[in-house]
Design a protein around this motif. Structure first.
Motif, short mmCIF file in Angstrom:
data_model
loop_
_atom_site.label_atom_id
_atom_site.label_comp_id
_atom_site.label_asym_id
_atom_site.label_seq_id
_atom_site.Cartn_x
_atom_site.Cartn_y
_atom_site.Cartn_z
N SER A 129 0.83 -1.21 0.00
CA SER A 129 0.00 0.00 0.00
C SER A 129 0.86 1.25 0.00
N ALA A 130 1.93 1.24 0.79
CA ALA A 130 2.82 2.41 0.87
C ALA A 130 3.47 2.70 -0.48
N ALA A 131 3.75 1.66 -1.25
CA ALA A 131 4.41 1.84 -2.55
C ALA A 131 3.51 2.58 -3.55
N TYR A 132 2.20 2.52 -3.34
CA TYR A 132 1.26 3.18 -4.25
C TYR A 132 0.72 4.50 -3.68
N SER A 133 1.07 4.80 -2.45
CA SER A 133 0.54 5.99 -1.78
C SER A 133 1.46 7.18 -1.95
N PRO A 134 0.96 8.40 -1.79
CA PRO A 134 1.81 9.58 -1.84
C PRO A 134 2.86 9.54 -0.74
N PRO A 135 3.99 10.23 -0.91
CA PRO A 135 5.00 10.26 0.14
C PRO A 135 4.41 10.83 1.44
N PRO A 136 4.81 10.29 2.59
CA PRO A 136 4.28 10.81 3.85
C PRO A 136 4.77 12.23 4.11
N PRO A 137 4.09 12.97 4.98
CA PRO A 137 4.50 14.33 5.27
C PRO A 137 5.84 14.36 6.00
N TYR A 174 -10.52 -0.65 4.82
CA TYR A 174 -9.31 -0.46 5.62
C TYR A 174 -8.60 0.80 5.16
N GLY A 175 -8.50 1.78 6.07
CA GLY A 175 -8.00 3.11 5.71
C GLY A 175 -6.73 3.14 4.88
N PRO A 176 -5.63 2.50 5.32
CA PRO A 176 -4.40 2.55 4.53
C PRO A 176 -4.56 1.99 3.12
N THR A 177 -5.32 0.90 2.97
CA THR A 177 -5.53 0.32 1.65
C THR A 177 -6.46 1.19 0.81
N MET A 178 -7.45 1.78 1.44
CA MET A 178 -8.34 2.71 0.73
C MET A 178 -7.55 3.88 0.15
N ASN A 179 -6.64 4.43 0.96
CA ASN A 179 -5.81 5.54 0.48
C ASN A 179 -4.90 5.10 -0.67
N ALA A 180 -4.35 3.89 -0.56
CA ALA A 180 -3.48 3.40 -1.63
C ALA A 180 -4.25 3.24 -2.93
N ALA A 196 -3.71 5.07 -6.45
CA ALA A 196 -3.45 4.23 -7.62
C ALA A 196 -4.44 4.51 -8.74
N GLU A 197 -5.67 4.81 -8.38
CA GLU A 197 -6.67 5.16 -9.40
C GLU A 197 -6.28 6.44 -10.13
#
Length: 270
Positions: free
Chosen positions: A155-163, A218-224, A228-229
């Motif tokens: 999930s982290a690999a597809y998500s924006p960089p953390p703050p 699941y929040g982290p997966t939803m964000n990923a 990704a979309e």
């Protein structure tokens, strides 16, 4: 809104918690929860460990940052007829409503590890634990090959960089870092014990349906998936997760998915 609160109020984590009940009960049994103990369940969700502790006669307070999970926990407790457990909103890094040295046991299973300001989390857990009491944490382990660590890594690999200033929750799975955090809270290294343990997720459906549950609730997966979309990679992310869930599934029953996940159990003697 507090970003951590927003993350865990997103979706509906109770859908995932429903797959974790058996392991929650087994863990509570293994840590020796007894009648009359005062227990704080920190980052409690809807009560996967809080309710089993209450069923064993402990006086339990569940604290979670997500208002929807607090409401779900209180509903589950009422339906079970348990009057010795209560759920309330709170931040694990700043337990403003809880007095010093109040609990015999502070337990947090995949909960407080996600709170920001981890040094403050350690100090707060120590502060509210009675002298002679214990803290028991369950934390996912960075780069572990089993289910949850791999879900979070993917999930982290597809998500924006953390703050800037973000501290990964997975650092709670590093023994040296955990020792340093509790040392900062006044706990000597010889008062900590570490053990690898296993949590099992039992889902009444195929691995692809289990992936869909994570995607929707699941929040982290939803964000990923949201990220990704936007980049046109949602199908790629789904395929990666389905491959992971299928490989991790140990069930021999058709239409049932059982996946084990290794975690670091931390015990702190106060």
């Amino acid at each position: 809104m507090n970003p951590n609160k927003a993350l865990w109020e997103k979706g509906d984590f109770t859908r995932l918690a429903a797959t974790m009940r058996e392991s929650g009960d087994a863990l509570v049994e293994s840590i020796g929860v007894k009648r009359g103990m005062k227990v704080l369940d920190l980052g409690c969700g809807d009560g996967t460990t809080a309710l089993p502790a209450a069923r064993r006669g402990a006086d339990v307070l569940g604290v979670d940052i997500a208002s929807n999970l607090v409401a779900a926990g209180n509903k589950r407790a009422a339906e079970a007829g348990l009057r010795n457990v209560n759920f309330q909103e709170g931040d694990a890094s700043n337990l403003t409503d809880i007095r010093d040295r109040q609990f015999d046991l502070v337990v947090t299973i995949f909960g407080a590890m996600f709170a920001p300001k981890p040094d403050d989390v350690a100090k707060e857990m120590v502060r509210v634990t009675k002298s002679g009491g214990r803290i028991v944490m369950g934390n996912w382990i960075p780069n572990d090959p089993t289910l949850v660590a791999q879900i979070l890594k993917t999930s982290a690999a597809y998500s924006p960089p953390p703050p800037e200033g973000f501290v990964s929750p997975m650092t709670w799975g590093d023994e040296d870092i955990v020792r340093a955090r509790f040392k900062g809270a006044g706990v000597p290294a010889d008062a900590l014990w570490f053990k690898r343990d296993t949590y099992v997720f039992n889902f009444p459906g195929a691995p692809s349906a289990f992936v869909d549950t994570f995607r929707r609730y699941y929040g982290p997966t939803m964000n990923a998936f949201a990220a990704a979309e936007q980049s046109g990679k949602a199908e790629q992310l789904r395929e990666e997760l389905e491959t992971l869930f299928t490989a991790q599934n140990t069930s021999t029953q058709a239409g049932v998915t059982s996946c084990s996940a290794t975690f670091l159990r931390v015990t702190v003697q106060i």
